[in-house]
Design a protein around this motif. Structure first.
Motif, PDB file in Angstrom:
ATOM      1  N   SER A  57      61.880 -15.323  -3.692  1.00 23.34           N
ATOM      2  CA  SER A  57      62.586 -15.913  -4.837  1.00 23.34           C
ATOM      3  C   SER A  57      61.697 -16.884  -5.603  1.00 23.34           C
ATOM      4  CB  SER A  57      63.855 -16.633  -4.361  1.00 23.34           C
ATOM      5  OG  SER A  57      63.531 -17.814  -3.627  1.00 23.34           O
ATOM      6  N   ARG A  58      60.637 -17.383  -4.943  1.00 23.79           N
ATOM      7  CA  ARG A  58      59.699 -18.286  -5.606  1.00 23.79           C
ATOM      8  C   ARG A  58      58.463 -17.548  -6.109  1.00 23.79           C
ATOM      9  NH1 ARG A  58      61.025 -21.975  -1.213  1.00 23.79           N
ATOM     10  NH2 ARG A  58      59.003 -21.651  -0.226  1.00 23.79           N
ATOM     11  N   ASP A 110      64.590 -26.237  -7.088  1.00 22.06           N
ATOM     12  CA  ASP A 110      63.410 -25.946  -6.273  1.00 22.06           C
ATOM     13  C   ASP A 110      62.624 -27.231  -6.045  1.00 22.06           C
ATOM     14  OD1 ASP A 110      61.679 -24.486  -4.793  1.00 22.06           O
ATOM     15  OD2 ASP A 110      60.839 -23.332  -6.447  1.00 22.06           O
ATOM     16  N   VAL A 111      61.902 -27.241  -4.946  1.00 20.18           N
ATOM     17  CA  VAL A 111      60.953 -28.309  -4.639  1.00 20.18           C
ATOM     18  C   VAL A 111      59.635 -27.638  -4.297  1.00 20.18           C
ATOM     19  CG1 VAL A 111      60.398 -30.265  -3.153  1.00 20.18           C
ATOM     20  CG2 VAL A 111      62.785 -29.787  -3.735  1.00 20.18           C
ATOM     21  N   ARG A 126      64.778 -24.531 -11.004  1.00 22.39           N
ATOM     22  CA  ARG A 126      63.780 -23.589 -10.510  1.00 22.39           C
ATOM     23  C   ARG A 126      62.784 -23.183 -11.600  1.00 22.39           C
ATOM     24  NH1 ARG A 126      66.949 -20.533  -7.975  1.00 22.39           N
ATOM     25  NH2 ARG A 126      66.472 -21.272  -5.876  1.00 22.39           N
ATOM     26  N   GLU A 127      63.286 -22.795 -12.776  1.00 16.99           N
ATOM     27  CA  GLU A 127      62.396 -22.339 -13.836  1.00 16.99           C
ATOM     28  C   GLU A 127      61.528 -23.477 -14.349  1.00 16.99           C
ATOM     29  OE1 GLU A 127      61.788 -19.312 -14.771  1.00 16.99           O
ATOM     30  OE2 GLU A 127      63.217 -18.597 -13.258  1.00 16.99           O
ATOM     31  N   ALA A 128      62.105 -24.682 -14.443  1.00 17.50           N
ATOM     32  CA  ALA A 128      61.331 -25.823 -14.926  1.00 17.50           C
ATOM     33  C   ALA A 128      60.204 -26.170 -13.955  1.00 17.50           C
ATOM     34  CB  ALA A 128      62.251 -27.021 -15.128  1.00 17.50           C
ATOM     35  N   VAL A 129      60.490 -26.098 -12.663  1.00 21.09           N
ATOM     36  CA  VAL A 129      59.465 -26.373 -11.656  1.00 21.09           C
ATOM     37  C   VAL A 129      58.337 -25.349 -11.749  1.00 21.09           C
ATOM     38  CG1 VAL A 129      58.993 -26.413  -9.177  1.00 21.09           C
ATOM     39  CG2 VAL A 129      61.005 -27.584 -10.083  1.00 21.09           C
ATOM     40  N   ARG A 130      58.680 -24.081 -11.923  1.00 19.69           N
ATOM     41  CA  ARG A 130      57.652 -23.035 -12.035  1.00 19.69           C
ATOM     42  C   ARG A 130      56.792 -23.256 -13.271  1.00 19.69           C
ATOM     43  NH1 ARG A 130      61.111 -17.579 -10.348  1.00 19.69           N
ATOM     44  NH2 ARG A 130      61.453 -18.180  -8.165  1.00 19.69           N
TER      45      ARG A 130
END
Length: 650
Positions: free
Chosen positions: A454-455, A579-580, A638-642
């Motif tokens: 998923s990541r 996400d982290v 999640r998208e912002a972290v990526r």
């Protein structure tokens, strides 16, 4: 026996008798001995080529072709076309049947789904584009008549599992790339074989009209599919329910599969001959292998190993034999125009059809370029072109020379250069991903695989329980069947290119041994292991493996719910849509910026939570400066972290 026909000769040890060469039985025995010697020589060269290829991490077909040329008429002269006589066609036909069946047997439907659109276009529009594009090049560059040009074009539609699979074994690209290439190879092998036979009859034997061409192609393809599917379904039923035949006897299952593959080929050929449609056997074995390979059968692992070993020997035999029949005159007769044609086919036609066929968002631009650079031709063009040339020598020698010269020149150049340089091409295009390998496909391993995928990680699960392997494959995971404590299994899973190895089995001993290999033999960056028995934690930590105690992790989670319910709830919500992530700063552009400056540039919904430097971790202050090598922990959507990770590492 009439000993008067024998002449005694004196030796140090007594008398030996020289048999007269005029005896018929002597000629038969002599021919048999010579044939056995030739076969042993070919097989020995084939095995040597495989060993050398494994050691140098180069596709074996490169050395097989070179070995064949070395022992042929243009080399040592050990093998000549007359050795096999009229049996060459039957030998090649049965060999190709085994090879195609084995390739189709390994073609899983879940792999096709992972690259469905690209594969569908490659085996339809791509095949048509290859046929027409190659024919145009052969006609205008080599000056061949249109009929010969289209015959050559139909043969060179094929790439084939015999050349693609060995390359994929040494170039660990993403699953979607490998499945696209391997599926194209299996399907287009069948298409090329049938299309070439029909074209040969149509343009050189006298079939009339396009409707005839379409009808004969459909008959061969349809008949092969019907026979192959029928035999495969019957065999699957016997393997699953005929317990007396296979129970506690995997060797029986292996032999049944081998015999069945040859049987479906023979039945399709016989029926095809009855309908005036030869070469339906190739479609039959491809269909049968695919159907059987996607059916639940006992002893699958031993069957796969057996078929792989048989195919390796058959490939070695056929490649060396056909390469030995290659005449240097056929290649030199093409002159500079031949090299120009090969370059045009490999560097213009192939990239053009691949780039057009793979338009979409499933393959990156670099992956599409890699697929376009990898189009080596293999056993189908070589074998069928040889058979056609033998038939054309007496009626149309010019066509025969152009046919075999062009086809073998394309095979030789594409196999040697594309096959030999495949790994370097992949590295130059940066399409070999760093992998995350999970050893153990149980509940813990499966959950971890889902989280990593998923990541965006390239995850490979290693599992030895065949039932679990099939369940994981049906769920869409990439799985290697085998024992995670064995080096060859780990290497086949791509551990040499792994950044993460996680041991998730219930057996601490297995996890410890696999962890030792990952850490000490392959120097993997992150090695983490599940530990069921707390007293074993020290053994893992002693060899620098991050150990996660099952009991302690569960207790920690329960304690969070009891003592820190708010944080626990927040973590669960974060796990669903947040996400982290921790990354290393590798961009000179961002080194030297303050935390405040970097925070202003981060995407909305992402926050810098921690900075790690020199093995110390602390909360960031606005005036702290970012340095190369710092580890930054981001938290947020999640998208912002990526997006933040991409921004800080490029």
């Amino acid at each position: 026996m009439d000993w008067s026909l024998c002449t005694p000769e004196s030796t140090l040890d007594g008398f030996v008798y020289r048999l007269s060469p005029d005896l018929p039985w002597f000629r038969v025995m002599s021919a048999a001995v010579e044939t056995i010697q030739i076969v042993v020589t070919i097989m020995g060269l084939g095995v040597a080529a495989q060993v050398l290829a494994d050691r140098l991490r180069v596709p074996s077909v490169v050395f097989l072709i070179l070995a064949g040329v070395a022992v042929g008429p243009e080399g040592l002269g050990l093998i000549t076309p007359a050795i096999f006589g009229n049996s060459l066609q039957a030998i090649v036909g049965l060999s190709v049947a085994i090879i195609v069946f084995e390739g189709a047997f390994h073609l899983r439907i879940d792999r096709i789904r992972s690259a469905q659109r690209e594969t569908l276009r490659l085996i339809t529009l791509g095949a048509l584009g290859s046929l027409v594009g190659t024919a145009l090049v052969v006609h205008y560059v080599l000056g061949a008549p249109w009929d010969v040009a289209f015959l050559i074009g139909s043969l060179l539609v094929a790439t084939g599992p015999t050349v693609i699979t060995p390359i994929m074994n040494v170039v660990p690209v993403r699953e979607r790339v490998a499945s696209t290439l391997e599926t194209e190879g299996v399907v287009n092998d069948v298409t090329a074989a049938i299309l070439a036979i029909v074209t040969f009859e149509y343009v050189l034997v006298g079939s009339e009209g396009l409707p005839t061409l379409v009808r004969e192609f459909a008959i061969r393809f349809g008949l092969g599919i019907l026979v192959g599917a029928t035999v495969a379904v019957a065999l699957a039923y016997v393997l699953r329910y005929g317990r007396q035949a296979v129970e506690n006897a995997p060797q029986n299952a292996r032999l049944m599969v081998l015999v069945s593959s040859l049987t479906m080929y023979a039945i399709a050929e016989v029926l095809g001959a009855a309908f005036g449609a030869s070469e339906a056997g190739i479609a039959a074995v491809a269909t049968g292998g695919f159907v059987l390979g996607n059916t639940e059968i006992p002893y699958r692992e031993t069957i796969e190993q057996f078929k792989g070993d048989v195919s390796m020997l058959v490939i070695a035999f056929v490649f060396v034999t056909l390469a030995s029949l290659l005449s240097l005159g056929d290649l030199l007769g093409l002159g500079v125009a031949g090299l120009v044609a090969v370059v045009a086919i490999a560097a213009v036609v192939r990239p053009a059809i691949v780039l057009l066929s793979t338009v979409g968002d499933r393959l990156t631009v670099r992956e599409r370029l890699f697929v376009s650079a990898l189009g080596p031709r293999g056993i189908i063009p070589a074998s069928v072109a040889t058979l056609f040339a033998l038939e054309l020598r007496s009626t149309n020698p010019t066509a025969a020379t152009t046919l075999v010269g062009t086809v073998f020149l394309v095979i030789f150049v594409t196999v040697v250069f594309e096959g030999g340089l495949a790994r370097h091409i992949a590295q130059a295009l940066d399409v070999i991903p760093m992998r995350a390998i999970i050893i153990g496909g149980g509940r813990v391993g499966r959950e971890l695989a889902e989280r990593l995928e998923s990541r965006g990680e390239e995850v490979v699960v290693v599992e030895r329980d065949q039932q679990v392997v099939e369940e994981l494959r049906r769920a869409g995971f990439t799985v290697h069947s085998g024992d995670g404590t064995e080096q060859d299994v780990l290497e086949s899973a791509g551990i040499e290119n792994a950044k993460i190895v996680a041991m998730a089995t219930k057996d601490d001993d297995v996890n410890l041994l696999a962890g030792q290999l990952a850490r000490n033999t392959y120097d993997v960056g992150t090695v983490v292991a599940r530990v069921d028995e707390p007293s074993n934690l020290d053994a893992f930590e002693d060899i620098d493996i991050e150990a996660i105690s099952t009991s302690m992790s569960v207790a920690w989670s329960m304690d969070n719910v009891i003592e820190r319910p708010g944080i626990s709830q927040w973590m669960r919500e974060l796990d669903q849509d947040g996400d982290v992530q921790e990354i290393e700063v590798t961009s000179d552009e961002h080194a030297g910026k303050t935390v405040s400056e970097l925070t202003d540039e981060l995407p909305e919904g992402c926050h810098l939570a921690l900075i790690s430097r020199d093995e110390t971790t602390r909360l960031p202050r606005p005036d702290d400066r970012i340095e190369l090598g710092d580890h930054l922990t981001f938290i947020g959507r999640r998208e912002a972290v990526r997006d933040a990770i991409t921004y800080c590492t490029t």
